[in-house]
Design a protein around this motif. Structure first.
Motif, PDB file in Angstrom:
ATOM      1  N   VAL A  16       0.864  -0.984  -0.327  1.00 44.04           N
ATOM      2  CA  VAL A  16       0.073   0.115  -0.387  1.00 44.04           C
ATOM      3  C   VAL A  16       1.186   1.298  -0.317  1.00 44.04           C
ATOM      4  N   PRO A  17       0.310   2.733  -0.897  1.00 43.79           N
ATOM      5  CA  PRO A  17       1.522   3.845  -0.340  1.00 43.79           C
ATOM      6  C   PRO A  17       1.676   4.054   1.046  1.00 43.79           C
ATOM      7  N   LYS A  18       2.402   4.296   0.997  1.00 46.55           N
ATOM      8  CA  LYS A  18       3.676   4.622   2.529  1.00 46.55           C
ATOM      9  C   LYS A  18       2.347   5.548   3.244  1.00 46.55           C
ATOM     10  N   MET A  20      -0.759   5.211   3.466  1.00 42.42           N
ATOM     11  CA  MET A  20      -1.839   4.656   4.489  1.00 42.42           C
ATOM     12  C   MET A  20      -1.214   3.170   5.124  1.00 42.42           C
ATOM     13  N   ALA A  21       0.435   3.123   5.391  1.00 43.93           N
ATOM     14  CA  ALA A  21       0.683   2.140   5.668  1.00 43.93           C
ATOM     15  C   ALA A  21       0.099   1.941   7.295  1.00 43.93           C
ATOM     16  N   ASN A  22       0.257   1.191   7.537  1.00 44.99           N
ATOM     17  CA  ASN A  22      -0.078   0.750   9.440  1.00 44.99           C
ATOM     18  C   ASN A  22       1.583   0.028  10.214  1.00 44.99           C
ATOM     19  N   TYR A  23       2.055  -0.214   8.200  1.00 40.22           N
ATOM     20  CA  TYR A  23       3.143  -1.030   9.087  1.00 40.22           C
ATOM     21  C   TYR A  23       3.783  -0.782   7.904  1.00 40.22           C
ATOM     22  N   LYS A  24       5.596  -0.565   8.242  1.00 34.72           N
ATOM     23  CA  LYS A  24       6.544  -0.035   6.964  1.00 34.72           C
ATOM     24  C   LYS A  24       7.690  -1.091   7.063  1.00 34.72           C
ATOM     25  N   ILE A  25       8.297  -1.560   6.421  1.00 32.97           N
ATOM     26  CA  ILE A  25       8.988  -3.219   6.280  1.00 32.97           C
ATOM     27  C   ILE A  25      10.187  -2.372   5.457  1.00 32.97           C
ATOM     28  N   VAL A  26      11.304  -2.615   5.324  1.00 32.33           N
ATOM     29  CA  VAL A  26      12.319  -3.044   4.747  1.00 32.33           C
ATOM     30  C   VAL A  26      13.451  -4.285   4.819  1.00 32.33           C
ATOM     31  N   LEU A  52      -3.636  -5.405   6.577  1.00 31.75           N
ATOM     32  CA  LEU A  52      -2.969  -4.637   7.435  1.00 31.75           C
ATOM     33  C   LEU A  52      -2.414  -3.474   7.080  1.00 31.75           C
ATOM     34  N   GLY A  53      -2.367  -3.015   6.153  1.00 34.99           N
ATOM     35  CA  GLY A  53      -1.823  -2.129   5.330  1.00 34.99           C
ATOM     36  C   GLY A  53       0.162  -2.121   5.229  1.00 34.99           C
ATOM     37  N   LEU A  54       0.459  -2.714   4.383  1.00 35.22           N
ATOM     38  CA  LEU A  54       1.795  -3.173   4.765  1.00 35.22           C
ATOM     39  C   LEU A  54       2.514  -2.627   3.560  1.00 35.22           C
ATOM     40  N   TYR A  55       3.268  -1.736   4.090  1.00 37.63           N
ATOM     41  CA  TYR A  55       4.376  -1.286   2.726  1.00 37.63           C
ATOM     42  C   TYR A  55       5.811  -1.817   2.845  1.00 37.63           C
ATOM     43  N   ILE A  56       6.390  -2.271   1.945  1.00 35.48           N
ATOM     44  CA  ILE A  56       7.295  -2.976   1.773  1.00 35.48           C
ATOM     45  C   ILE A  56       7.919  -2.030   0.948  1.00 35.48           C
ATOM     46  N   VAL A  57       9.995  -1.905   1.417  1.00 38.95           N
ATOM     47  CA  VAL A  57      10.594  -1.196   0.352  1.00 38.95           C
ATOM     48  C   VAL A  57      11.418  -2.541   0.800  1.00 38.95           C
ATOM     49  N   SER A  58      12.234  -2.802  -0.814  1.00 36.37           N
ATOM     50  CA  SER A  58      13.328  -3.577  -1.391  1.00 36.37           C
ATOM     51  C   SER A  58      14.392  -2.355  -2.044  1.00 36.37           C
ATOM     52  N   PHE A  59      15.233  -2.400  -2.124  1.00 32.72           N
ATOM     53  CA  PHE A  59      16.682  -1.699  -2.100  1.00 32.72           C
ATOM     54  C   PHE A  59      18.096  -2.806  -2.587  1.00 32.72           C
ATOM     55  N   LEU A  89      12.693   8.093   3.164  1.00 33.13           N
ATOM     56  CA  LEU A  89      11.467   7.660   2.845  1.00 33.13           C
ATOM     57  C   LEU A  89      10.096   8.218   3.579  1.00 33.13           C
ATOM     58  N   GLY A  90      10.426   8.693   4.570  1.00 35.67           N
ATOM     59  CA  GLY A  90      10.152   9.149   5.773  1.00 35.67           C
ATOM     60  C   GLY A  90       9.276   7.978   6.523  1.00 35.67           C
TER      61      GLY A  90
END
Length: 299
Positions: A16-18, A20-26, A52-59, A89-90
């Motif tokens: 989900v867009p960050k 709007m996210a409840n959880y932010k995962i790297v 759950l509103g998950l935002y995930i960023v990979s790099f 990414l805030g």
């Protein structure tokens, strides 16, 4: 993004867009992989992501894919790259980290250097350095010699003679590491079944800056002399405001089970999950990523 030291770091956003996210995962990718191999994003169900509103960023880790090499790369710099990405990414004061295989090994650096930024952590089949001083000598020696000869020599060269790693892994007189050669004959049936279903191969993208800057540097850092011992780490969540989970397949052909069990016994604050019929590829098994994420989030 451009890092403070002038290097560029490539990343990819999922879920989900960050805002709007409840959880932010790297997510920290494995050996010989890149940001496009974001298994927790690719294998999490769309239902779970939405619910759950998950935002995930990979790099791309330094030297992989489109991320610049780091000529002075250290264990600490790996963790600081994660922190700087999160700030760019805030993602807020705290975020979650999941690392797989060698990415799991490097997740220990986040627990060491940026524990105050972590909301929760999951290490999936994390690679182990046989020379961590916290291991009893007889136990690490036994595990070390359980490796196939080609892998044994590759880790030995990376530890004792890192300047020879590139030459060793590219010479043709002796076999190089099986994981680089793509030899999976020694993997258990469940792993082979999972591998047969994998259709995407991003190796060319991962190695586009050369094997030295990507896979050989990984071996040198992963099996080199560490500046800290993971077995001496303190609980980053003394008040149970988060949790650290270590997942391992009992039939893993790459990472010794007895060393993973020893870590779990020594670090009693870790939630250890041993999967009896699984090998190294268990995170790709249907539905398991959902379970891993929910456990980490305490759901």
């Amino acid at each position: 993004m451009k890092l403070r030291d002038g290097r560029h770091l490539a990343y990819k956003e999922h879920g989900v867009p960050k805002d709007m996210a409840n959880y932010k995962i790297v997510y920290i990718h494995a050996f010989d992989s890149c940001r496009h191999d974001a298994l927790v994003a690719d294998h999490a169900s769309s239902e779970l992501v939405a619910e759950l509103g998950l935002y995930i960023v990979s790099f791309d880790r330094a030297g992989y894919g489109e991320s610049d090499p780091h000529p002075k790369k250290t264990l600490k710099s790996i963790a600081l790259d994660v922190e700087e990405l999160a700030d760019h990414l805030g993602l807020g004061p705290k975020f979650y980290v999941i690392g797989c295989s060698m990415g799991g090994e490097f997740t220990w650096t986040c627990l060491k250097y940026i524990p105050h930024r972590l909301a929760g952590v999951a290490l999936l089949a994390p690679v182990i350095n046989y020379w961590w001083p916290g291991f009893p000598a007889n136990l690490s020696k036994e595990a070390f010699y359980q490796q196939l000869p080609a892998d044994l020599w590759a880790s030995r060269v990376a530890h004792y003679a890192p300047w020879l790693t590139y030459w060793w892994n590219t010479q043709t007189w002796f076999p190089g590491p099986n994981v680089i050669a793509g030899v999976f004959d020694h993997f258990p049936p469940k792993d082979l079944e999972i591998i047969s279903k994998l259709t995407e191969n991003n190796v060319e993208h991962a190695r586009q800056q050369g094997e030295y800057e990507s896979i050989h540097q990984d071996l040198n850092i992963g099996f080199g002399t560490w500046e800290f011992d993971p077995l001496e780490l303190k609980n980053p969540f003394p008040n149970n405001e988060g949790s650290v989970h270590l997942w391992h397949g009992a039939k893993d052909p790459l990472v010794p089970l007895q060393l993973q069990r020893y870590i779990a016994r020594q670090l009693s604050w870790i939630h250890y999950h041993e999967l009896p019929d699984m090998g190294h590829m268990f995170p790709y098994d249907d539905g398991l990523v959902d379970t891993i994420i929910k456990r980490m989030l305490g759901r």
